[in-house]
Design a protein around this motif. Sequence first.
Motif, short mmCIF file in Angstrom:
data_model
loop_
_atom_site.label_atom_id
_atom_site.label_comp_id
_atom_site.label_asym_id
_atom_site.label_seq_id
_atom_site.Cartn_x
_atom_site.Cartn_y
_atom_site.Cartn_z
N TRP A 299 0.85 -1.19 0.00
CA TRP A 299 0.00 0.00 0.00
C TRP A 299 0.89 1.24 0.00
O TRP A 299 2.00 1.24 0.55
CB TRP A 299 -0.93 0.00 1.21
N PRO A 300 0.42 2.34 -0.61
CA PRO A 300 1.21 3.56 -0.66
C PRO A 300 1.12 4.35 0.64
O PRO A 300 0.14 4.25 1.39
CB PRO A 300 0.58 4.34 -1.81
N ALA A 301 2.15 5.15 0.93
CA ALA A 301 2.11 6.07 2.06
C ALA A 301 1.12 7.19 1.77
O ALA A 301 0.82 7.47 0.60
CB ALA A 301 3.51 6.64 2.31
N PRO A 302 0.58 7.84 2.80
CA PRO A 302 -0.41 8.91 2.57
C PRO A 302 0.08 10.03 1.66
O PRO A 302 -0.71 10.62 0.93
CB PRO A 302 -0.70 9.42 3.99
N ASP A 303 1.39 10.34 1.70
CA ASP A 303 1.90 11.42 0.86
C ASP A 303 2.23 10.97 -0.55
O ASP A 303 2.61 11.79 -1.40
CB ASP A 303 3.14 12.05 1.50
N TYR B 246 4.63 0.60 1.26
CA TYR B 246 4.98 -0.38 2.27
C TYR B 246 4.71 -1.80 1.76
O TYR B 246 3.84 -2.01 0.90
CB TYR B 246 4.17 -0.16 3.54
N SER B 247 5.44 -2.76 2.36
CA SER B 247 5.25 -4.18 2.05
C SER B 247 5.21 -4.96 3.35
O SER B 247 6.06 -4.77 4.24
CB SER B 247 6.39 -4.69 1.16
N PHE B 248 4.22 -5.86 3.46
CA PHE B 248 4.03 -6.65 4.67
C PHE B 248 3.46 -8.00 4.26
O PHE B 248 2.77 -8.11 3.24
CB PHE B 248 3.07 -5.93 5.62
N ASN B 249 3.73 -9.04 5.03
CA ASN B 249 3.21 -10.39 4.76
C ASN B 249 3.83 -11.02 3.53
O ASN B 249 4.72 -10.47 2.89
CB ASN B 249 1.68 -10.37 4.63
N GLY B 250 3.34 -12.20 3.17
CA GLY B 250 3.81 -12.93 2.01
C GLY B 250 4.43 -14.26 2.39
O GLY B 250 4.69 -14.54 3.57
N ASP B 251 4.67 -15.10 1.38
CA ASP B 251 5.27 -16.41 1.60
C ASP B 251 6.50 -16.57 0.72
O ASP B 251 6.59 -16.02 -0.37
CB ASP B 251 4.27 -17.53 1.31
N VAL B 252 7.46 -17.34 1.20
CA VAL B 252 8.70 -17.57 0.48
C VAL B 252 8.45 -18.45 -0.73
O VAL B 252 7.79 -19.49 -0.63
CB VAL B 252 9.75 -18.22 1.40
N SER B 253 8.95 -18.04 -1.88
CA SER B 253 8.80 -18.83 -3.10
C SER B 253 9.64 -20.09 -3.04
O SER B 253 10.75 -20.10 -2.52
CB SER B 253 9.22 -17.99 -4.31
N PRO C 183 10.84 -17.14 6.16
CA PRO C 183 10.99 -15.69 6.28
C PRO C 183 11.19 -15.25 7.72
O PRO C 183 10.89 -15.99 8.66
CB PRO C 183 9.67 -15.16 5.75
N PRO C 184 11.70 -14.05 7.91
CA PRO C 184 11.76 -13.48 9.26
C PRO C 184 10.35 -13.19 9.76
O PRO C 184 9.39 -13.22 9.01
CB PRO C 184 12.57 -12.20 9.07
N THR C 185 10.23 -12.90 11.02
CA THR C 185 8.93 -12.73 11.64
C THR C 185 8.36 -11.34 11.40
O THR C 185 8.97 -10.34 11.79
CB THR C 185 9.01 -12.98 13.16
N SER C 186 7.23 -11.24 10.74
CA SER C 186 6.38 -10.05 10.64
C SER C 186 7.13 -8.73 10.58
O SER C 186 7.10 -7.94 11.51
CB SER C 186 5.40 -10.03 11.82
N GLN C 187 7.81 -8.51 9.49
CA GLN C 187 8.53 -7.26 9.30
C GLN C 187 7.78 -6.37 8.31
O GLN C 187 7.19 -6.85 7.35
CB GLN C 187 9.94 -7.51 8.77
N LEU C 188 7.82 -5.08 8.56
CA LEU C 188 7.24 -4.08 7.66
C LEU C 188 8.38 -3.37 6.94
O LEU C 188 9.27 -2.79 7.57
CB LEU C 188 6.41 -3.07 8.45
N TRP C 189 8.34 -3.43 5.60
CA TRP C 189 9.38 -2.80 4.79
C TRP C 189 8.80 -1.63 4.01
O TRP C 189 7.63 -1.63 3.65
CB TRP C 189 10.01 -3.82 3.84
#
Length: 510
Positions: free
Chosen positions: A73-77, A82-89, A100-106
């Motif tokens: 999802w895009p930032a308000p400005d 941002y990127s969150f969640n997903g599964d390793v291919s 994957p590492p635990t619940s990181q927000l990038w």
Amino acid sequence: MFELLKGICVLLAETLYIVGGEFFYIREDGLAVGYPYNSTYSLDLSTSWSPKDVRFNMIDNGDSPVFNRPSLWPAPDGESFYSFNGDVSQAGHYTIRDPPPTSQLWQFTPDGKSNGTWSLAGTAPSLIQVQTARSTFGNGSAYILGGFTDWRTTRLYGYDNTYIGSGNGIVSYSMNSQTWQNQSMAGVAPTGWWYEGELHWVDNLGGSGLVVALGGVTAQPLPQSAGETLVPFDYVSFFNPVTGEWRNQSTTGAIPTPRRRACSVGVLGDNGTYGIILHGGSILPADTHFETVPQATIDLDQVWVLSLPSFTWYKSNYQPANARFLHTCNVPGNPPRCQMVAVGGIIPQLEYYLEPRDPWPQGLGIFDLTEMQWRDNYDANADAYETPRMVKDGIAKEGMYPKEWDSPEVPWNRRQQKGRHRRRSRRRRGWCRCPAGWTENGPAKEKTTLAPSLRSKNGYEKPELEAAAAPPGSTQTGAPQRAHNHAELNNDPLTAAELAAPNNRPVHEM
């Protein structure tokens, strides 16, 4: 040949970014090869192009993880996303990759020169990482619904692919305060399972905006694969992030057949209306890569429009030829242009994703949302979106609003209606903001929400739904079921005390 699936796209201004997923191609010797996308790609939408000739720009991912189907999802400005969640291919000759590492927000920030950088924006240790969730954003917050967890989303399960659990509830992330909240999803999925559906934020609903969930899959408790049910489209569910409540509204018109893994976009139309445009999808079980049921009997290539606030479905009028699923769709422009850009995915008849060859050059499809027709090229100077003629005709004939509302909290923002359906209150001065058939004290006649055992118009059994979920701070109806789902795992990530606690966990400060 080039194939992309399980990747997700996000728009920033006139640039489309592609994150995650896998690519497949057939070598000259005929051998099929697949690998995960280890880079972020961008596509310039400020200039016109042909799908077969356009060039993608490759951006180094740095230290950010590579996932399938992340929530973006895009930032308000509008200056980053941002990127969150997903599964390793597991693509790449089916080699086992690190969990994957635990619940990181990038967070990705463009540099204005066709490049950009990824950085770790925070963590959410109170949440479990999931795959196949759906996300949307509005009013400065992102909303993520459902999904499920397994050995490809968390280290808790090791490499045992027999473990699978339901995901979180409906998770919200405030980009202003940088806080997380996990609220009940019992009103849309009492068993704690919902995934591969569609999720939208609609400003005009409920006064301050509501989250809209439709389609996808619900499931019974473990084992997940034994109890999947496609959610019908003859109703939609709404979540109010202020009250934490869910409500339903029945739909009418040319209702699509239930499906999963479709793509959809939401566009503001004429006279304050709103259209949710749906394309493609699949009716196959989650782990099936070849055709086991006659999907050709269902128009999975058709484009459908759910017009709000009439809650009426309309079906495009063209000969379907290229059904598709596991793709992503976006509408560029501000105001939105009439062209929808579809990226990636595969056609349902492909066995192991690769045969026959993809009819979309580079996996790109262009659809005219006003004329409701597929186009050969992308036009950066296309006209702004207008409500399709068939929708305008339907509104002129049947009216702009439903004949009956299933709940008083669902109705369209009354300020958009310019006084229509307003009723004088005898009990106090002023206007009662109520839809036709409702008074300040509730429905004028007996009206119930969707019954648990009601069969949908298309013959599929509806999952059990509540009229409303428990308010924030109280025990969530679906919490015991999700606790049971996770307790079935030998490597249970929750302690006994956590299982007994309400699933509506407190806000997590980053």
